[in-house]
Scaffold this motif. Sequence first.
Motif, PDB file in Angstrom:
ATOM      1  N   LYS A 183       0.164  -0.058   6.600  1.00  0.00           N
ATOM      2  CA  LYS A 183       0.901  -1.332   6.531  1.00  0.00           C
ATOM      3  C   LYS A 183       1.485  -1.711   7.890  1.00  0.00           C
ATOM      4  O   LYS A 183       1.315  -2.834   8.366  1.00  0.00           O
ATOM      5  CB  LYS A 183       2.020  -1.250   5.484  1.00  0.00           C
ATOM      6  CG  LYS A 183       1.541  -1.023   4.065  1.00  0.00           C
ATOM      7  CD  LYS A 183       2.678  -0.984   3.058  1.00  0.00           C
ATOM      8  CE  LYS A 183       3.686   0.115   3.275  1.00  0.00           C
ATOM      9  NZ  LYS A 183       3.195   1.472   3.002  1.00  0.00           N
ATOM     10  N   LEU A 226      -3.581  -2.661   0.688  1.00  0.00           N
ATOM     11  CA  LEU A 226      -4.469  -1.781   1.443  1.00  0.00           C
ATOM     12  C   LEU A 226      -4.975  -0.693   0.507  1.00  0.00           C
ATOM     13  O   LEU A 226      -4.201   0.122   0.003  1.00  0.00           O
ATOM     14  CB  LEU A 226      -3.738  -1.194   2.650  1.00  0.00           C
ATOM     15  CG  LEU A 226      -3.215  -2.240   3.649  1.00  0.00           C
ATOM     16  CD1 LEU A 226      -2.526  -1.559   4.823  1.00  0.00           C
ATOM     17  CD2 LEU A 226      -4.334  -3.150   4.124  1.00  0.00           C
ATOM     18  N   SER A 284      -0.753   4.240   4.460  1.00  0.00           N
ATOM     19  CA  SER A 284      -1.995   3.470   4.289  1.00  0.00           C
ATOM     20  C   SER A 284      -2.297   2.526   5.442  1.00  0.00           C
ATOM     21  O   SER A 284      -3.409   2.012   5.537  1.00  0.00           O
ATOM     22  CB  SER A 284      -1.957   2.678   2.972  1.00  0.00           C
ATOM     23  OG  SER A 284      -0.915   1.725   2.993  1.00  0.00           O
ATOM     24  N   GLY A 302       0.837  -1.195   0.000  1.00  0.00           N
ATOM     25  CA  GLY A 302       0.000   0.000   0.000  1.00  0.00           C
ATOM     26  C   GLY A 302       0.865   1.234   0.000  1.00  0.00           C
ATOM     27  O   GLY A 302       2.057   1.163   0.312  1.00  0.00           O
ATOM     28  N   PRO A 308      -8.323  -0.392   4.246  1.00  0.00           N
ATOM     29  CA  PRO A 308      -7.485  -0.194   5.424  1.00  0.00           C
ATOM     30  C   PRO A 308      -8.207   0.381   6.638  1.00  0.00           C
ATOM     31  O   PRO A 308      -7.720   0.272   7.750  1.00  0.00           O
ATOM     32  CB  PRO A 308      -6.408   0.773   4.932  1.00  0.00           C
ATOM     33  CG  PRO A 308      -7.028   1.487   3.797  1.00  0.00           C
ATOM     34  CD  PRO A 308      -8.000   0.520   3.167  1.00  0.00           C
ATOM     35  N   LEU A 342      -1.260  -2.554  10.489  1.00  0.00           N
ATOM     36  CA  LEU A 342      -1.796  -3.900  10.309  1.00  0.00           C
ATOM     37  C   LEU A 342      -0.796  -4.929  10.822  1.00  0.00           C
ATOM     38  O   LEU A 342      -1.179  -5.872  11.522  1.00  0.00           O
ATOM     39  CB  LEU A 342      -2.134  -4.158   8.842  1.00  0.00           C
ATOM     40  CG  LEU A 342      -2.601  -5.581   8.512  1.00  0.00           C
ATOM     41  CD1 LEU A 342      -3.793  -6.002   9.362  1.00  0.00           C
ATOM     42  CD2 LEU A 342      -2.913  -5.707   7.026  1.00  0.00           C
ATOM     43  N   LEU A 362      -9.734  -5.376  10.410  1.00  0.00           N
ATOM     44  CA  LEU A 362      -8.758  -5.618   9.353  1.00  0.00           C
ATOM     45  C   LEU A 362      -7.797  -6.775   9.674  1.00  0.00           C
ATOM     46  O   LEU A 362      -7.568  -7.624   8.814  1.00  0.00           O
ATOM     47  CB  LEU A 362      -7.982  -4.337   9.043  1.00  0.00           C
ATOM     48  CG  LEU A 362      -6.952  -4.419   7.927  1.00  0.00           C
ATOM     49  CD1 LEU A 362      -7.582  -4.833   6.603  1.00  0.00           C
ATOM     50  CD2 LEU A 362      -6.232  -3.081   7.782  1.00  0.00           C
TER      51      LEU A 362
END
Length: 147
Positions: free
Chosen positions: A30, A95, A28, A24, A123, A33, A128
């Motif tokens: 990353k 994402l 975003s 992404g 995202p 996540l 998620l």
Amino acid sequence: MTPAAHPYQATCVEIDGRGLLILGPSGSGKSSLALSLIDRGARLVGDDSLLVEERDGRLLAGPHPNTRGLLEIRNLGLLAFPCAQVVAVALAVVLDPAAPRYIEEASSLDLCGAAIPSLALCPHDSVLPLKAELALRRFGLGAGLSQ
């Protein structure tokens, strides 16, 4: 990793022995996540900087030596985490706020000559990390194999 490995800008975690590549644009989510997945039992491979290579038809990802074991956590900085050496990538998630609501199958991403399943996830979703784990189970290489 061998000298044939290439630097690649992405984040990767290892879940049950399989790599989840997180793609992404900057900002975003990353790293966020990855942090959420680590909290759920994943292990960091690399954040925002990896070494990748194709070997025997599989895409392998490992930490870049300059950022090995470091995860950038917004508002806190770079923090150290246990880090996996090398993992075979089973799935790439991108994402993307425009991710489709429903898919029947994953797309394919060719990286370094290795094809891996790929799909987009929104995202800005409170579940998620769970969606990423479910996507790995359902669409990732080796899906359905006992782990």
